[in-house]
Design a protein around this motif. Structure first.
Motif, PDB file in Angstrom:
ATOM      1  N   GLY A 160       2.241   3.962  -0.335  1.00  0.00           N
ATOM      2  CA  GLY A 160       2.976   2.958  -1.093  1.00  0.00           C
ATOM      3  C   GLY A 160       3.073   1.639  -0.351  1.00  0.00           C
ATOM      4  O   GLY A 160       2.737   1.543   0.834  1.00  0.00           O
ATOM      5  N   ILE A 161       3.581   0.632  -1.026  1.00  0.00           N
ATOM      6  CA  ILE A 161       3.611  -0.727  -0.491  1.00  0.00           C
ATOM      7  C   ILE A 161       4.555  -0.862   0.699  1.00  0.00           C
ATOM      8  O   ILE A 161       4.244  -1.558   1.673  1.00  0.00           O
ATOM      9  CB  ILE A 161       3.995  -1.744  -1.602  1.00  0.00           C
ATOM     10  CG1 ILE A 161       3.920  -3.185  -1.079  1.00  0.00           C
ATOM     11  CG2 ILE A 161       5.360  -1.438  -2.191  1.00  0.00           C
ATOM     12  CD1 ILE A 161       2.536  -3.641  -0.690  1.00  0.00           C
ATOM     13  N   ASP A 162       5.705  -0.206   0.665  1.00  0.00           N
ATOM     14  CA  ASP A 162       6.689  -0.392   1.744  1.00  0.00           C
ATOM     15  C   ASP A 162       6.176   0.126   3.077  1.00  0.00           C
ATOM     16  O   ASP A 162       6.301  -0.546   4.110  1.00  0.00           O
ATOM     17  CB  ASP A 162       8.009   0.308   1.382  1.00  0.00           C
ATOM     18  CG  ASP A 162       8.698  -0.327   0.188  1.00  0.00           C
ATOM     19  OD1 ASP A 162       8.626  -1.561   0.052  1.00  0.00           O
ATOM     20  OD2 ASP A 162       9.308   0.404  -0.614  1.00  0.00           O
ATOM     21  N   SER A 163       5.594   1.320   3.085  1.00  0.00           N
ATOM     22  CA  SER A 163       5.078   1.860   4.352  1.00  0.00           C
ATOM     23  C   SER A 163       3.837   1.105   4.801  1.00  0.00           C
ATOM     24  O   SER A 163       3.589   0.962   6.007  1.00  0.00           O
ATOM     25  CB  SER A 163       4.783   3.357   4.232  1.00  0.00           C
ATOM     26  OG  SER A 163       3.707   3.618   3.360  1.00  0.00           O
ATOM     27  N   ALA A 164       3.054   0.595   3.842  1.00  0.00           N
ATOM     28  CA  ALA A 164       1.869  -0.184   4.205  1.00  0.00           C
ATOM     29  C   ALA A 164       2.271  -1.481   4.903  1.00  0.00           C
ATOM     30  O   ALA A 164       1.711  -1.842   5.950  1.00  0.00           O
ATOM     31  CB  ALA A 164       1.037  -0.482   2.960  1.00  0.00           C
ATOM     32  N   ASN A 220      -4.088  11.179  -4.752  1.00  0.00           N
ATOM     33  CA  ASN A 220      -4.237   9.726  -4.817  1.00  0.00           C
ATOM     34  C   ASN A 220      -3.358   9.026  -3.791  1.00  0.00           C
ATOM     35  O   ASN A 220      -3.758   8.018  -3.187  1.00  0.00           O
ATOM     36  CB  ASN A 220      -3.901   9.210  -6.221  1.00  0.00           C
ATOM     37  CG  ASN A 220      -4.944   9.599  -7.239  1.00  0.00           C
ATOM     38  OD1 ASN A 220      -6.123   9.684  -6.917  1.00  0.00           O
ATOM     39  ND2 ASN A 220      -4.519   9.842  -8.468  1.00  0.00           N
ATOM     40  N   GLN A 221      -2.145   9.541  -3.579  1.00  0.00           N
ATOM     41  CA  GLN A 221      -1.255   8.959  -2.578  1.00  0.00           C
ATOM     42  C   GLN A 221      -1.851   9.135  -1.187  1.00  0.00           C
ATOM     43  O   GLN A 221      -1.824   8.214  -0.365  1.00  0.00           O
ATOM     44  CB  GLN A 221       0.126   9.620  -2.658  1.00  0.00           C
ATOM     45  CG  GLN A 221       0.861   9.368  -3.961  1.00  0.00           C
ATOM     46  CD  GLN A 221       2.113  10.218  -4.093  1.00  0.00           C
ATOM     47  OE1 GLN A 221       2.631  10.732  -3.118  1.00  0.00           O
ATOM     48  NE2 GLN A 221       2.588  10.378  -5.313  1.00  0.00           N
ATOM     49  N   GLU A 255      -5.349  -1.026  -4.284  1.00  0.00           N
ATOM     50  CA  GLU A 255      -4.910   0.268  -4.803  1.00  0.00           C
ATOM     51  C   GLU A 255      -3.422   0.472  -4.539  1.00  0.00           C
ATOM     52  O   GLU A 255      -2.695   0.997  -5.381  1.00  0.00           O
ATOM     53  CB  GLU A 255      -5.723   1.393  -4.175  1.00  0.00           C
ATOM     54  CG  GLU A 255      -7.174   1.448  -4.641  1.00  0.00           C
ATOM     55  CD  GLU A 255      -7.941   2.566  -3.956  1.00  0.00           C
ATOM     56  OE1 GLU A 255      -7.340   3.635  -3.715  1.00  0.00           O
ATOM     57  OE2 GLU A 255      -9.129   2.374  -3.643  1.00  0.00           O
ATOM     58  N   ILE A 256      -2.973   0.070  -3.364  1.00  0.00           N
ATOM     59  CA  ILE A 256      -1.556   0.187  -3.032  1.00  0.00           C
ATOM     60  C   ILE A 256      -0.745  -0.878  -3.766  1.00  0.00           C
ATOM     61  O   ILE A 256       0.321  -0.593  -4.320  1.00  0.00           O
ATOM     62  CB  ILE A 256      -1.348   0.088  -1.506  1.00  0.00           C
ATOM     63  CG1 ILE A 256      -1.882   1.345  -0.812  1.00  0.00           C
ATOM     64  CG2 ILE A 256       0.123  -0.126  -1.164  1.00  0.00           C
ATOM     65  CD1 ILE A 256      -1.796   1.313   0.695  1.00  0.00           C
ATOM     66  N   PRO A 284       2.005   2.317  -9.096  1.00  0.00           N
ATOM     67  CA  PRO A 284       3.428   2.394  -9.442  1.00  0.00           C
ATOM     68  C   PRO A 284       4.216   2.948  -8.256  1.00  0.00           C
ATOM     69  O   PRO A 284       3.820   3.966  -7.675  1.00  0.00           O
ATOM     70  CB  PRO A 284       3.457   3.376 -10.622  1.00  0.00           C
ATOM     71  CG  PRO A 284       2.066   3.396 -11.152  1.00  0.00           C
ATOM     72  CD  PRO A 284       1.175   3.166  -9.971  1.00  0.00           C
ATOM     73  N   PRO A 285       5.298   2.288  -7.849  1.00  0.00           N
ATOM     74  CA  PRO A 285       6.088   2.803  -6.720  1.00  0.00           C
ATOM     75  C   PRO A 285       6.608   4.215  -7.000  1.00  0.00           C
ATOM     76  O   PRO A 285       7.105   4.498  -8.090  1.00  0.00           O
ATOM     77  CB  PRO A 285       7.253   1.804  -6.626  1.00  0.00           C
ATOM     78  CG  PRO A 285       6.745   0.550  -7.274  1.00  0.00           C
ATOM     79  CD  PRO A 285       5.836   1.027  -8.371  1.00  0.00           C
ATOM     80  N   THR A 286       6.481   5.092  -6.006  1.00  0.00           N
ATOM     81  CA  THR A 286       6.982   6.456  -6.140  1.00  0.00           C
ATOM     82  C   THR A 286       7.396   6.980  -4.779  1.00  0.00           C
ATOM     83  O   THR A 286       6.797   6.627  -3.759  1.00  0.00           O
ATOM     84  CB  THR A 286       5.910   7.387  -6.742  1.00  0.00           C
ATOM     85  OG1 THR A 286       6.417   8.730  -6.778  1.00  0.00           O
ATOM     86  CG2 THR A 286       4.623   7.354  -5.938  1.00  0.00           C
ATOM     87  N   ASP A 287       8.432   7.833  -4.757  1.00  0.00           N
ATOM     88  CA  ASP A 287       8.826   8.437  -3.477  1.00  0.00           C
ATOM     89  C   ASP A 287       7.983   9.662  -3.164  1.00  0.00           C
ATOM     90  O   ASP A 287       7.993  10.167  -2.046  1.00  0.00           O
ATOM     91  CB  ASP A 287      10.316   8.779  -3.458  1.00  0.00           C
ATOM     92  CG  ASP A 287      10.751   9.733  -4.563  1.00  0.00           C
ATOM     93  OD1 ASP A 287       9.873  10.385  -5.168  1.00  0.00           O
ATOM     94  OD2 ASP A 287      11.964   9.823  -4.826  1.00  0.00           O
TER      95      ASP A 287
END
Length: 263
Positions: free
Chosen positions: A33-37, A62-63, A183-184, A188-191
């Motif tokens: 996801g975007i935050d960890s990237a 995919n994640q 791709e990131i 869609p944001p997901t936990d």
């Protein structure tokens, strides 16, 4: 936002904190996801050792592939970045087998989702302890201080939070500046804690853009009565989550014993 200056500010803050703490670098959990990237890219830019950990538990392929693609990009551009893949699925399943049957409990799935996050937190701190690293948090401002959308002592269990003063839209802005892959950026944001592909918006009932708006309105002391339709619905969602998750956002309450009772 002065994106480049914000990036430089965070990178310097990370470096100064780690140096003053006499620690060697950072460990970051990579989710795809975007935050960890963004967090891992900021840590990489410090020039200090940065360990990127993938810790799948029944994870959507995919994640996993998005996360690995990001890690490979960091390793190509920053010599200080390393990575490990630690599959926690079997450990999680063994843990579940050791528990009494809770299939009839309506809180089971949420409890297990939080448990996944806590398994990952434990793993991050294992490697942080081995190498003298700091666990870098990946929460943004809306999650950490708006709706409390994180697992207490899971992804909320960190040593420092480099992006927690940034709204989600600002995190995306940094992501584009830091060349996070499309791709990131477009995912869609997901936990990723439930294993069924549900997004953060599916769980919360509002998008991050809507929650940012509600957070700003709340800071301006607006109430639900100021709005109608979808805006009122979103504002009520925000206020409900902000209220019930205060236990995550406030310091642990301490029962202070009156002095005269200690005599």
């Amino acid at each position: 936002m002065q994106t480049e200056k914000v990036v430089d500010h965070i990178v310097n803050w990370l470096k100064e904190y780690a140096t003053s703490a006499n620690l060697n670098g950072f460990v970051v959990g990579i989710s795809g996801g975007i935050d960890s990237a963004v967090t891992s890219a900021l840590c990489a830019k410090t020039g200090m050792r940065t360990l990127c950990l993938e810790m799948p538990i029944h994870q959507d392929p995919n994640q996993v592939s998005r996360g690995l693609k990001h890690i490979n990009y960091l390793k190509e551009h920053y010599a200080n970045v390393t990575n490990l893949h630690v599959d926690l699925t079997s450990a999680f399943e063994d843990f579940k087998k050791a528990l009494p049957d809770g299939e009839e409990n309506p809180n089971l799935h949420l409890s297990l989702a939080n448990t996944r996050a806590r398994f990952r937190m434990t793993t991050l701190y294992y490697f942080a302890g081995l190498h003298g690293y700091l666990v870098a948090g990946t929460g943004n401002k809306v999650e950490d201080f708006g709706v409390g959308f994180y697992s207490k002592y899971g992804d909320g269990g960190v040593d420092l939070s480099p992006i927690a003063d940034l709204m989600k839209s600002e995190v995306y802005e940094l992501g584009r500046f830091l060349n996070v892959n499309n791709e990131i950026l477009n995912a869609p944001p997901t936990d990723g804690l439930f294993g069924d592909g549900r997004s953060d918006e599916d769980q919360i009932g509002a998008s991050y853009d809507e929650l940012e708006w509600a957070m700003i309105m709340d800071e301006q002391n607006k109430t639900a009565s100021h709005f109608t339709g979808r805006e009122q619905e979103v504002f009520k969602i925000y206020k409900r989550l902000n209220t019930i998750n205060q236990h995550k956002m406030l310091p642990i309450p301490v029962c202070n014993i009156p002095v005269h009772l200690k005599k």
